[in-house]
Enzyme design. Structure first.
Site, PDB file in Angstrom:
ATOM      1  N   THR A  10       0.819  -1.214   0.000  1.00  0.00           N
ATOM      2  CA  THR A  10       0.000   0.000   0.000  1.00  0.00           C
ATOM      3  C   THR A  10       0.852   1.263   0.000  1.00  0.00           C
ATOM      4  OG1 THR A  10      -0.060  -0.063   2.401  1.00  0.00           O
ATOM      5  CG2 THR A  10      -1.923  -1.090   1.233  1.00  0.00           C
ATOM      6  N   ARG A  11       2.088   1.142   0.488  1.00  0.00           N
ATOM      7  CA  ARG A  11       2.942   2.330   0.627  1.00  0.00           C
ATOM      8  C   ARG A  11       4.393   1.887   0.818  1.00  0.00           C
ATOM      9  NH1 ARG A  11       2.632   2.980   6.620  1.00  0.00           N
ATOM     10  NH2 ARG A  11       1.226   1.340   7.274  1.00  0.00           N
ATOM     11  N   THR A  33      -3.023  -4.389   4.893  1.00  0.00           N
ATOM     12  CA  THR A  33      -3.968  -4.818   5.933  1.00  0.00           C
ATOM     13  C   THR A  33      -5.377  -4.314   5.664  1.00  0.00           C
ATOM     14  OG1 THR A  33      -3.346  -2.880   7.203  1.00  0.00           O
ATOM     15  CG2 THR A  33      -2.280  -4.935   7.801  1.00  0.00           C
ATOM     16  N   ASN A  51      -4.105  -9.465   6.190  1.00  0.00           N
ATOM     17  CA  ASN A  51      -3.248  -9.326   7.368  1.00  0.00           C
ATOM     18  C   ASN A  51      -2.432 -10.612   7.458  1.00  0.00           C
ATOM     19  OD1 ASN A  51      -2.097  -9.300   9.871  1.00  0.00           O
ATOM     20  ND2 ASN A  51      -4.020  -9.038  11.004  1.00  0.00           N
ATOM     21  N   ASN A  78       7.105  -8.525   1.894  1.00  0.00           N
ATOM     22  CA  ASN A  78       7.615  -7.217   2.315  1.00  0.00           C
ATOM     23  C   ASN A  78       6.926  -6.696   3.577  1.00  0.00           C
ATOM     24  OD1 ASN A  78       8.609  -4.263   1.826  1.00  0.00           O
ATOM     25  ND2 ASN A  78       6.372  -4.151   1.907  1.00  0.00           N
ATOM     26  N   SER A 137      16.163  -7.021   7.093  1.00  0.00           N
ATOM     27  CA  SER A 137      16.603  -5.718   7.612  1.00  0.00           C
ATOM     28  C   SER A 137      18.026  -5.844   8.134  1.00  0.00           C
ATOM     29  CB  SER A 137      15.701  -5.283   8.766  1.00  0.00           C
ATOM     30  OG  SER A 137      16.248  -4.144   9.411  1.00  0.00           O
ATOM     31  N   TYR A 150      11.835  -6.180  17.197  1.00  0.00           N
ATOM     32  CA  TYR A 150      12.007  -6.032  15.737  1.00  0.00           C
ATOM     33  C   TYR A 150      13.291  -6.737  15.294  1.00  0.00           C
ATOM     34  CZ  TYR A 150      12.411  -3.707  11.169  1.00  0.00           C
ATOM     35  OH  TYR A 150      12.523  -3.442   9.821  1.00  0.00           O
ATOM     36  N   LYS A 154      13.650  -9.977  12.702  1.00  0.00           N
ATOM     37  CA  LYS A 154      14.395  -9.946  11.442  1.00  0.00           C
ATOM     38  C   LYS A 154      15.576 -10.930  11.463  1.00  0.00           C
ATOM     39  CE  LYS A 154      11.898  -6.878   9.220  1.00  0.00           C
ATOM     40  NZ  LYS A 154      11.215  -7.152   7.941  1.00  0.00           N
ATOM     41  N   ILE A 183      15.720   3.510   5.146  1.00  0.00           N
ATOM     42  CA  ILE A 183      14.963   3.895   3.959  1.00  0.00           C
ATOM     43  C   ILE A 183      13.896   4.913   4.365  1.00  0.00           C
ATOM     44  CG2 ILE A 183      13.678   3.017   1.959  1.00  0.00           C
ATOM     45  CD1 ILE A 183      16.462   1.666   2.300  1.00  0.00           C
TER      46      ILE A 183
HETATM   47  N1  LIG Z   1      12.011   1.732   6.187  1.00  0.00           N
HETATM   48  C1  LIG Z   1      13.157   1.194   6.556  1.00  0.00           C
HETATM   49  O1  LIG Z   1      14.146   1.895   6.850  1.00  0.00           O
HETATM   50  C2  LIG Z   1      13.321  -0.302   6.605  1.00  0.00           C
HETATM   51  C3  LIG Z   1      14.590  -0.805   6.930  1.00  0.00           C
HETATM   52  C4  LIG Z   1      14.793  -2.166   6.990  1.00  0.00           C
HETATM   53  C5  LIG Z   1      13.746  -3.014   6.703  1.00  0.00           C
HETATM   54  N2  LIG Z   1      12.522  -2.526   6.388  1.00  0.00           N
HETATM   55  C6  LIG Z   1      11.452  -3.492   6.116  1.00  0.00           C
HETATM   56  O2  LIG Z   1      10.867  -3.218   4.864  1.00  0.00           O
HETATM   57  C7  LIG Z   1       9.504  -3.604   4.881  1.00  0.00           C
HETATM   58  C8  LIG Z   1       8.638  -2.418   4.449  1.00  0.00           C
HETATM   59  O3  LIG Z   1       8.912  -1.336   5.315  1.00  0.00           O
HETATM   60  P1  LIG Z   1       8.388   0.153   5.033  1.00  0.00           P
HETATM   61  O4  LIG Z   1       9.372   1.049   5.643  1.00  0.00           O
HETATM   62  O5  LIG Z   1       7.986   0.311   3.627  1.00  0.00           O
HETATM   63  O6  LIG Z   1       7.091   0.131   5.997  1.00  0.00           O
HETATM   64  P2  LIG Z   1       5.792   1.061   6.005  1.00  0.00           P
HETATM   65  O7  LIG Z   1       6.000   2.285   5.202  1.00  0.00           O
HETATM   66  O8  LIG Z   1       5.434   1.193   7.444  1.00  0.00           O
HETATM   67  O9  LIG Z   1       4.693   0.144   5.258  1.00  0.00           O
HETATM   68  C9  LIG Z   1       4.358  -1.092   5.824  1.00  0.00           C
HETATM   69  C10 LIG Z   1       3.529  -1.885   4.857  1.00  0.00           C
HETATM   70  O10 LIG Z   1       3.268  -3.168   5.471  1.00  0.00           O
HETATM   71  C11 LIG Z   1       1.857  -3.352   5.551  1.00  0.00           C
HETATM   72  N3  LIG Z   1       1.541  -4.117   6.741  1.00  0.00           N
HETATM   73  C12 LIG Z   1       1.738  -3.782   8.043  1.00  0.00           C
HETATM   74  N4  LIG Z   1       1.292  -4.759   8.839  1.00  0.00           N
HETATM   75  C13 LIG Z   1       0.822  -5.746   8.036  1.00  0.00           C
HETATM   76  C14 LIG Z   1       0.200  -6.991   8.269  1.00  0.00           C
HETATM   77  N5  LIG Z   1      -0.025  -7.450   9.506  1.00  0.00           N
HETATM   78  N6  LIG Z   1      -0.182  -7.728   7.189  1.00  0.00           N
HETATM   79  C15 LIG Z   1       0.005  -7.271   5.951  1.00  0.00           C
HETATM   80  N7  LIG Z   1       0.564  -6.090   5.658  1.00  0.00           N
HETATM   81  C16 LIG Z   1       0.964  -5.338   6.706  1.00  0.00           C
HETATM   82  C17 LIG Z   1       1.243  -1.973   5.552  1.00  0.00           C
HETATM   83  O11 LIG Z   1      -0.093  -2.054   5.081  1.00  0.00           O
HETATM   84  P3  LIG Z   1      -1.216  -0.965   5.560  1.00  0.00           P
HETATM   85  O12 LIG Z   1      -0.903   0.304   4.851  1.00  0.00           O
HETATM   86  O13 LIG Z   1      -2.502  -1.575   5.123  1.00  0.00           O
HETATM   87  O14 LIG Z   1      -1.051  -0.844   7.044  1.00  0.00           O
HETATM   88  C18 LIG Z   1       2.183  -1.262   4.571  1.00  0.00           C
HETATM   89  O15 LIG Z   1       1.812  -1.574   3.243  1.00  0.00           O
HETATM   90  C19 LIG Z   1       9.222  -4.093   6.302  1.00  0.00           C
HETATM   91  O16 LIG Z   1       9.335  -5.491   6.353  1.00  0.00           O
HETATM   92  C20 LIG Z   1      10.324  -3.448   7.104  1.00  0.00           C
HETATM   93  O17 LIG Z   1      10.615  -4.168   8.278  1.00  0.00           O
HETATM   94  C21 LIG Z   1      12.280  -1.188   6.341  1.00  0.00           C
END
Ligand SMILES: NC(=O)c1ccc[n+]([C@@H]2O[C@H](COP(=O)([O-])OP(=O)(O)OC[C@H]3O[C@@H](n4cnc5c(N)ncnc54)[C@H](OP(=O)(O)O)[C@@H]3O)[C@@H](O)[C@H]2O)c1
Length: 246
Positions: A10-11, A33, A51, A78, A137, A150, A154, A183
């Site tokens: 979604t984002r 979700t 979910n 993801n 991560s 967290y 991971k 990110i």
């Molecule tokens: N951003 C960083 O710096 C970073 C660094 C290392 C790893 N990561 C990993 O990269 C991935 C994406 O991160 P992001 O930063 O893009 O996160 P984000 O902007 O918070 O987006 C999270 C996404 O996951 C979905 N989501 C959350 N809970 C869920 C569930 N129970 N079932 C299905 N979907 C769910 C959300 O959907 P809704 O919109 O419907 O809630 C949203 O699409 C994650 O696994 C995160 O741990 C991120």
């Protein structure tokens, strides 16, 4: 047309991955979700609420894939969450631990299992190898004591990738992990200034926040087939964070 399922699309990073696979010619099933499709998702994209922490919703998503497409070429796991509140490991609650582990680790593990079994059930129809990519991560090996659950999730996910890569290699399903660093997404928004300062002070050899598309490019590479003989490998999408420096 090849079909890809991207959780958490979604984002943020997941949206960038899904858009990139769409542009590469996949029919992409975007997921998140929320039950209703995001308002900003173009009309020509498919969406399903799932979910990943909920076993019934996981099964329903695969029933939908089977009914609507009859194939699955790529699963990108993801979806993931940070703790709702950053709390020292000595105060971390069981509730928060369970929430984060249920989504990031258990949800992802069983999405892999469903996908692998479904892909294998379709083997006679394969035109190319299906592939699975997990989004891990740098927290898999980096201690952050204010969000231990967290990091634990991971770290566990790293073993999920290793186990599935091992089990599925001879079956012809390469499994990869892409490990983002810092990110710019909603997830890091609350701590943006803290990370900006760390980056300014030299934390990263490539001195900038990562963009969601930096991660998405690596996922596309994993799906391309060019990396298949490296099944099980981790690609660090981290601006060089993982380099040891002196
Ligand atoms: N951003 C960083 O710096 C970073 C660094 C290392 C790893 N990561 C990993 O990269 C991935 C994406 O991160 P992001 O930063 O893009 O996160 P984000 O902007 O918070 O987006 C999270 C996404 O996951 C979905 N989501 C959350 N809970 C869920 C569930 N129970 N079932 C299905 N979907 C769910 C959300 O959907 P809704 O919109 O419907 O809630 C949203 O699409 C994650 O696994 C995160 O741990 C991120």
């Amino acid at each position: 047309m090849k079909v890809a399922f991207v959780s958490g699309a979604t984002r943020g990073i997941g949206r960038a991955i899904a858009d990139r696979l769409h542009n590469a010619g996949y029919r992409v099933l975007y997921s998140g979700t929320r039950p209703e499709r995001p308002a900003d998702l173009p009309e020509d994209r498919d969406y399903i609420g799932c979910n990943i922490a909920d076993g019934e919703q996981r099964k329903a998503a695969f029933a939908y894939i089977s009914q609507h497409y009859g194939r699955l070429d790529v699963l990108v796991n993801n979806a993931g969450v940070a703790p709702l509140v950053r709390q020292d490991i000595l105060q971390m609650t069981e509730e928060s631990f369970d929430r984060v582990l249920d989504i990031n680790l258990k949800g992802t593990m069983f999405m892999c299992q469903l996908a692998a079994n479904y892909m294998l059930s379709q083997k006679e129809h394969w035109e190319d190898s299906p592939r699975i990519v997990n989004i891990g991560s740098i927290s898999a090996y980096t201690s952050s004591t204010a969000r231990g659950e967290y990091c634990i999730s991971k770290a566990g996910l790293g073993m999920v990738t290793q186990l599935l890569a091992d089990r599925l290699a001879a079956e012809g399903i390469p499994v990869f992990e892409v490990r983002p660093g810092i990110i710019a997404t909603d997830m890091t928004e609350k701590v943006h200034d803290k990370y900006a300062k760390l980056i300014e002070d030299g934390l990263l050899p490539i001195p900038r926040f990562g963009e969601p598309d930096d991660v998405a490019k690596m996922v596309e590479a994993c799906c391309s087939g060019l990396l298949d003989y490296a099944a099980g490998q981790i690609l660090n999408a981290d601006g060089g964070f993982s380099l040891r420096r002196l």
